[in-house]
Design a protein around this motif. Structure first.
Motif, PDB file in Angstrom:
ATOM      1  N   TRP A 149      -3.623 -17.669   3.635  1.00  0.00           N
ATOM      2  CA  TRP A 149      -2.867 -17.267   2.445  1.00  0.00           C
ATOM      3  C   TRP A 149      -2.226 -15.908   2.694  1.00  0.00           C
ATOM      4  CZ3 TRP A 149      -2.038 -20.073  -1.962  1.00  0.00           C
ATOM      5  CH2 TRP A 149      -2.919 -21.102  -2.299  1.00  0.00           C
ATOM      6  N   LEU A 150      -1.042 -15.709   2.129  1.00  0.00           N
ATOM      7  CA  LEU A 150      -0.460 -14.388   1.975  1.00  0.00           C
ATOM      8  C   LEU A 150      -0.124 -14.231   0.493  1.00  0.00           C
ATOM      9  CD1 LEU A 150       1.953 -13.947   5.033  1.00  0.00           C
ATOM     10  CD2 LEU A 150      -0.286 -12.891   4.687  1.00  0.00           C
ATOM     11  N   GLY A 151      -0.366 -13.043  -0.057  1.00  0.00           N
ATOM     12  CA  GLY A 151      -0.123 -12.842  -1.480  1.00  0.00           C
ATOM     13  C   GLY A 151       0.479 -11.491  -1.767  1.00  0.00           C
ATOM     14  N   ALA A 152       1.091 -11.371  -2.955  1.00  0.00           N
ATOM     15  CA  ALA A 152       1.673 -10.100  -3.403  1.00  0.00           C
ATOM     16  C   ALA A 152       1.497  -9.994  -4.914  1.00  0.00           C
ATOM     17  CB  ALA A 152       3.140 -10.009  -3.030  1.00  0.00           C
ATOM     18  N   GLU A 153       1.201  -8.764  -5.371  1.00  0.00           N
ATOM     19  CA  GLU A 153       0.975  -8.513  -6.792  1.00  0.00           C
ATOM     20  C   GLU A 153       1.554  -7.151  -7.136  1.00  0.00           C
ATOM     21  OE1 GLU A 153      -2.837  -8.715  -9.847  1.00  0.00           O
ATOM     22  OE2 GLU A 153      -3.149  -8.187  -7.750  1.00  0.00           O
ATOM     23  N   THR A 154       2.276  -7.069  -8.244  1.00  0.00           N
ATOM     24  CA  THR A 154       2.917  -5.808  -8.622  1.00  0.00           C
ATOM     25  C   THR A 154       1.884  -4.796  -9.128  1.00  0.00           C
ATOM     26  OG1 THR A 154       3.341  -6.658 -10.845  1.00  0.00           O
ATOM     27  CG2 THR A 154       5.091  -6.914  -9.220  1.00  0.00           C
ATOM     28  N   VAL A 155       2.193  -3.524  -8.900  1.00  0.00           N
ATOM     29  CA  VAL A 155       1.404  -2.412  -9.438  1.00  0.00           C
ATOM     30  C   VAL A 155       2.321  -1.626 -10.361  1.00  0.00           C
ATOM     31  CG1 VAL A 155       0.143  -0.294  -8.903  1.00  0.00           C
ATOM     32  CG2 VAL A 155      -0.057  -2.288  -7.398  1.00  0.00           C
ATOM     33  N   CYS A 156       1.893  -1.373 -11.587  1.00  0.00           N
ATOM     34  CA  CYS A 156       2.749  -0.721 -12.575  1.00  0.00           C
ATOM     35  C   CYS A 156       2.217   0.641 -12.974  1.00  0.00           C
ATOM     36  CB  CYS A 156       2.875  -1.589 -13.825  1.00  0.00           C
ATOM     37  SG  CYS A 156       3.695  -3.168 -13.524  1.00  0.00           S
ATOM     38  N   THR A 157       3.139   1.551 -13.205  1.00  0.00           N
ATOM     39  CA  THR A 157       2.846   2.845 -13.820  1.00  0.00           C
ATOM     40  C   THR A 157       3.602   2.869 -15.133  1.00  0.00           C
ATOM     41  OG1 THR A 157       2.634   3.899 -11.642  1.00  0.00           O
ATOM     42  CG2 THR A 157       2.945   5.337 -13.565  1.00  0.00           C
ATOM     43  N   GLY A 158       2.874   2.749 -16.218  1.00  0.00           N
ATOM     44  CA  GLY A 158       3.531   2.570 -17.503  1.00  0.00           C
ATOM     45  C   GLY A 158       4.213   1.219 -17.550  1.00  0.00           C
ATOM     46  N   ASN A 159       5.511   1.194 -17.882  1.00  0.00           N
ATOM     47  CA  ASN A 159       6.279  -0.058 -17.917  1.00  0.00           C
ATOM     48  C   ASN A 159       7.058  -0.290 -16.633  1.00  0.00           C
ATOM     49  OD1 ASN A 159       5.474  -0.671 -20.543  1.00  0.00           O
ATOM     50  ND2 ASN A 159       7.116   0.580 -21.432  1.00  0.00           N
ATOM     51  N   LYS A 160       6.894   0.577 -15.647  1.00  0.00           N
ATOM     52  CA  LYS A 160       7.697   0.505 -14.420  1.00  0.00           C
ATOM     53  C   LYS A 160       6.841   0.035 -13.252  1.00  0.00           C
ATOM     54  CE  LYS A 160      10.549   3.349 -11.342  1.00  0.00           C
ATOM     55  NZ  LYS A 160      11.045   4.717 -11.041  1.00  0.00           N
ATOM     56  N   VAL A 161       7.423  -0.859 -12.455  1.00  0.00           N
ATOM     57  CA  VAL A 161       6.754  -1.309 -11.235  1.00  0.00           C
ATOM     58  C   VAL A 161       6.845  -0.199 -10.204  1.00  0.00           C
ATOM     59  CG1 VAL A 161       6.729  -3.009  -9.380  1.00  0.00           C
ATOM     60  CG2 VAL A 161       7.278  -3.727 -11.706  1.00  0.00           C
ATOM     61  N   SER A 162       5.680   0.293  -9.764  1.00  0.00           N
ATOM     62  CA  SER A 162       5.663   1.418  -8.833  1.00  0.00           C
ATOM     63  C   SER A 162       5.241   1.029  -7.417  1.00  0.00           C
ATOM     64  CB  SER A 162       4.710   2.506  -9.355  1.00  0.00           C
ATOM     65  OG  SER A 162       3.406   1.981  -9.532  1.00  0.00           O
ATOM     66  N   GLY A 163       4.896  -0.247  -7.227  1.00  0.00           N
ATOM     67  CA  GLY A 163       4.496  -0.703  -5.910  1.00  0.00           C
ATOM     68  C   GLY A 163       3.972  -2.126  -5.952  1.00  0.00           C
ATOM     69  N   VAL A 164       3.514  -2.603  -4.807  1.00  0.00           N
ATOM     70  CA  VAL A 164       2.912  -3.940  -4.741  1.00  0.00           C
ATOM     71  C   VAL A 164       1.654  -3.874  -3.875  1.00  0.00           C
ATOM     72  CG1 VAL A 164       5.071  -5.232  -5.043  1.00  0.00           C
ATOM     73  CG2 VAL A 164       4.303  -4.611  -2.737  1.00  0.00           C
ATOM     74  N   LYS A 165       0.722  -4.776  -4.170  1.00  0.00           N
ATOM     75  CA  LYS A 165      -0.415  -4.998  -3.300  1.00  0.00           C
ATOM     76  C   LYS A 165      -0.135  -6.258  -2.495  1.00  0.00           C
ATOM     77  CE  LYS A 165      -3.831  -3.130  -6.552  1.00  0.00           C
ATOM     78  NZ  LYS A 165      -4.984  -3.481  -7.421  1.00  0.00           N
ATOM     79  N   LEU A 166      -0.279  -6.144  -1.181  1.00  0.00           N
ATOM     80  CA  LEU A 166      -0.073  -7.280  -0.291  1.00  0.00           C
ATOM     81  C   LEU A 166      -1.427  -7.764   0.217  1.00  0.00           C
ATOM     82  CD1 LEU A 166       2.988  -5.977   1.765  1.00  0.00           C
ATOM     83  CD2 LEU A 166       3.006  -7.515  -0.211  1.00  0.00           C
ATOM     84  N   TYR A 167      -1.653  -9.062   0.132  1.00  0.00           N
ATOM     85  CA  TYR A 167      -2.942  -9.645   0.515  1.00  0.00           C
ATOM     86  C   TYR A 167      -2.762 -10.579   1.711  1.00  0.00           C
ATOM     87  CZ  TYR A 167      -4.387  -8.258  -4.207  1.00  0.00           C
ATOM     88  OH  TYR A 167      -4.664  -7.556  -5.349  1.00  0.00           O
ATOM     89  N   SER A 168      -3.754 -10.585   2.583  1.00  0.00           N
ATOM     90  CA  SER A 168      -3.817 -11.581   3.662  1.00  0.00           C
ATOM     91  C   SER A 168      -5.213 -12.174   3.677  1.00  0.00           C
ATOM     92  CB  SER A 168      -3.489 -10.955   5.021  1.00  0.00           C
ATOM     93  OG  SER A 168      -4.475 -10.014   5.394  1.00  0.00           O
ATOM     94  N   VAL A 169      -5.278 -13.494   3.808  1.00  0.00           N
ATOM     95  CA  VAL A 169      -6.549 -14.214   3.782  1.00  0.00           C
ATOM     96  C   VAL A 169      -6.703 -14.955   5.094  1.00  0.00           C
ATOM     97  CG1 VAL A 169      -7.955 -15.931   2.595  1.00  0.00           C
ATOM     98  CG2 VAL A 169      -6.370 -14.489   1.282  1.00  0.00           C
TER      99      VAL A 169
END
Length: 595
Positions: A149-169
């Motif tokens: 698996w490869l995955g991605a999830e947004t990281v927010c600061t307030g209402n703004k997307v400030s980054g993503v978390k990338l996952y590898s399984v």
């Protein structure tokens, strides 16, 4: 080249946005990629534990012809195609394609890349579209790391997307060689390589089977019922360590009616007959159960009426005799204790008649003939039977009328006898369940009002009685096999009653109950875990990152077939056999967008 990448990212993100905002279940992208909007925990098992839906990308499953034989010429082309095509399970994408999809996802969430692909940067924050749901892509494990698996999830600061978390399984096939397992220290070092944390926490998770399918003399006895327990604890020191008594423990209880090991099995058979009558009323067709009595229903009814006329014993004595007969049919001592609490010594005339008829009836004619005998005896005053004050069946009304010699005429034709017998059974079984639940102080009549109501039609009444029966199946399993104390059984009763007030009958539903590990320590401390994991984490809130390693008796991915010499469908725990475990590792990287 750059504009082409941005255009592709824009097109991909628009499709995801449409799925998200219109709450659609799936869509096809580039003809050979299927995008699903699903419950993440269900598809990603222990890999993902978020409480929101996720996107899953996979290759569209090809359809195959199971055989090359010539199809029967009598089938139409549509029938032939339908029978010949079989869909495979979930299909993975290549690692290169998965990385491309994740890069598009990441670009679409980064407002610094391009206005064309970002999420409306010119809009005020309150009007900006919500961040995209997490994206997970099935991979074919063809790379050296064995990525599934490869995955991605947004990281927010307030209402703004400030980054993503990338996952590898990454995964490996099953093995019993514990020397190949990673150590807790090695997992911490792997986490440090990616995140350079100043503080790390290692938490453990484990699941054990307490009740379910068993193995006897190398033969698996299948069961649709299962009770598992999930543990969570902090400060893991070694791989496969036993959860400490300070752990948080949650029972996952799924009980299927009809298990012959259940103390409720005799009542399940009674409920089955009740359901047969209800189905007969609804469809006009009935498949009768094999009678438990060798004598006919009419003969048993006639003997019972004669007994009432001639016997000098009280009805209470007769009901006690019925109760004693029931006790001899129990199995183990634990079941006997439970059944003794279920049995009643106050069966009235109608309930005893029901017991005789449900053990012997094999046709509509039987029901009609038995009821004719009873009504005739009432009309001639041959019997003046005792019934419960709150009995509400048609026959009970006739009995009350017979006390005053003013009985209504009842035409025992068509489905009327079935209707009357079904009412008798519903009345009896409701009282059986009340007898246990109220007698054990697990609930009150007020909390049971939904289940005891006779205002609904008979079909709905049967459904509600089935719900009550399922509750007692659950309680029977947890009291006789797990020995849970009163306070846990009380809480479990409330959970079940509340659930079934609004939800349909569902034997696949898992009821969850918090317990103290000490209550079941004698079960799990001598067993091998079905799954065991350790998670190293650092950071706080949405910026928390984790590296986890999981052992499981079955693979946590469904789109890869693992070649292994170990077949571990069922571990024979407690017999000195080592469990063969599949390993799964989940690594996370945090990518911050420039301000």
């Amino acid at each position: 080249m750059g504009s082409k990448i941005i255009a592709d990212a824009l097109q991909f993100s628009k499709m995801l946005r449409t799925l998200q905002e219109e709450c659609e279940d799936s869509s096809i992208y580039e003809e050979d990629i299927q995008i699903l909007r699903v419950n993440g925990e269900k598809h990603l098992h222990y890999i993902y534990s978020g409480d929101k839906p996720v996107f899953i990308c996979e290759r569209t499953a090809p359809q195959i012809d199971p055989e090359d034989e010539k199809m029967d010429e009598t089938h139409s082309d549509d029938e032939t195609n339908h029978e010949a095509k079989i869909e495979l399970g979930p299909q993975p994408l290549t690692i290169m394609k998965a990385r491309q999809l994740l890069s598009w996802y990441t670009m679409s969430q980064n407002t610094n890349v391009s206005p064309a692909v970002s999420s409306a940067p010119l809009l005020p924050p309150a009007l900006s579209p919500a961040p995209l749901l997490p994206l997970w892509v099935r991979c074919d494990m063809a790379d050296p790391a064995g990525t599934t698996w490869l995955g991605a999830e947004t990281v927010c600061t307030g209402n703004k997307v400030s980054g993503v978390k990338l996952y590898s399984v990454t995964c490996t096939g099953s093995t019993v060689d514990k020397g190949t397992f990673i150590t807790v220290d090695e997992l911490k070092q792997e986490h440090k390589k990616r995140h350079h944390p100043s503080l790390m926490v290692a938490r453990g998770t484990a699941q054990y089977n307490l009740f379910g399918s068993t193995v006897v003399e190398n033969t698996t006895i299948e069961s649709q019922s299962s009770v598992t327990v999930d543990f969570r604890w902090s400060h893991v020191e070694s791989i496969l360590e036993t959860p400490p008594l300070s752990s948080m423990a949650t029972l996952n209880i799924k009980v299927s009616s009809g298990d012959m090991r259940s103390p409720m099995y005799p009542m399940y058979r009674e409920l089955e007959f009740l359901q047969i009558l209800a189905d007969g009323l609804r469809t006009g067709e009935t498949e009768w159960m094999e009678p438990l009595e060798t004598r006919s229903a009419v003969q048993l009814t006639r003997e019972y009426l004669d007994e009432l006329q001639n016997s000098v014993k009280t009805l209470q004595d007769q009901s006690t005799k019925e109760t004693v007969k029931g006790k001899t049919e129990t199995g183990t001592s634990e079941m006997s204790i439970f059944n003794s609490l279920m049995e009643r010594g106050d069966l009235d005339f109608i309930e005893q008649l029901w017991v005789r008829m449900r053990n012997s009836v094999t046709s509509y004619q039987d029901i009609g003939d038995c009821l004719k005998l009873v009504i005739k005896a009432l009309q001639y005053g041959d019997i003046k039977p005792w019934i419960h004050r709150d009995s509400g069946s048609s026959l009970s009304r006739l009995i009350l009328q017979s006390y005053h010699h003013q009985m209504d005429y009842v035409s025992l034709t068509g489905l009327t006898p079935v209707h009357m017998l079904l009412e008798m059974g519903l009345d009896k079984m409701r009282k059986d369940y009340i007898n246990y639940l109220i007698g054990q102080e697990l609930t009150t009549l007020n909390h049971l009002s939904y289940y005891l109501s006779t205002e609904e039609d008979l079909q709905e009444q049967v459904i509600r009685v089935r719900k009550l029966h399922h509750l007692l199946e659950i309680l029977g399993t947890c009291s006789t096999f797990l020995g849970l104390p009163y306070d846990r059984l009380f809480l479990l009763t409330q959970l079940c009653l509340q659930y079934y007030k609004t939800c349909p009958y569902d034997e696949d539903h898992e009821f969850k109950l918090q317990i103290k590990p000490a209550l079941i320590s004698h079960f799990y401390q001598r067993e091998q875990a079905v799954s065991w994991g350790v998670e190293v984490s650092s950071g706080n809130g949405p910026r928390e990152v984790k590296t986890s390693w999981q052992l499981s008796e079955k693979p946590l991915v469904e789109h890869i077939v693992f070649e292994t010499d170990f077949h571990n469908e069922m571990t024979v725990n407690g017999d000195g056999e080592e469990a063969a475990y599949f390993t799964t590792m989940v690594c996370c990287s945090l990518v911050n967008f420039a301000a």
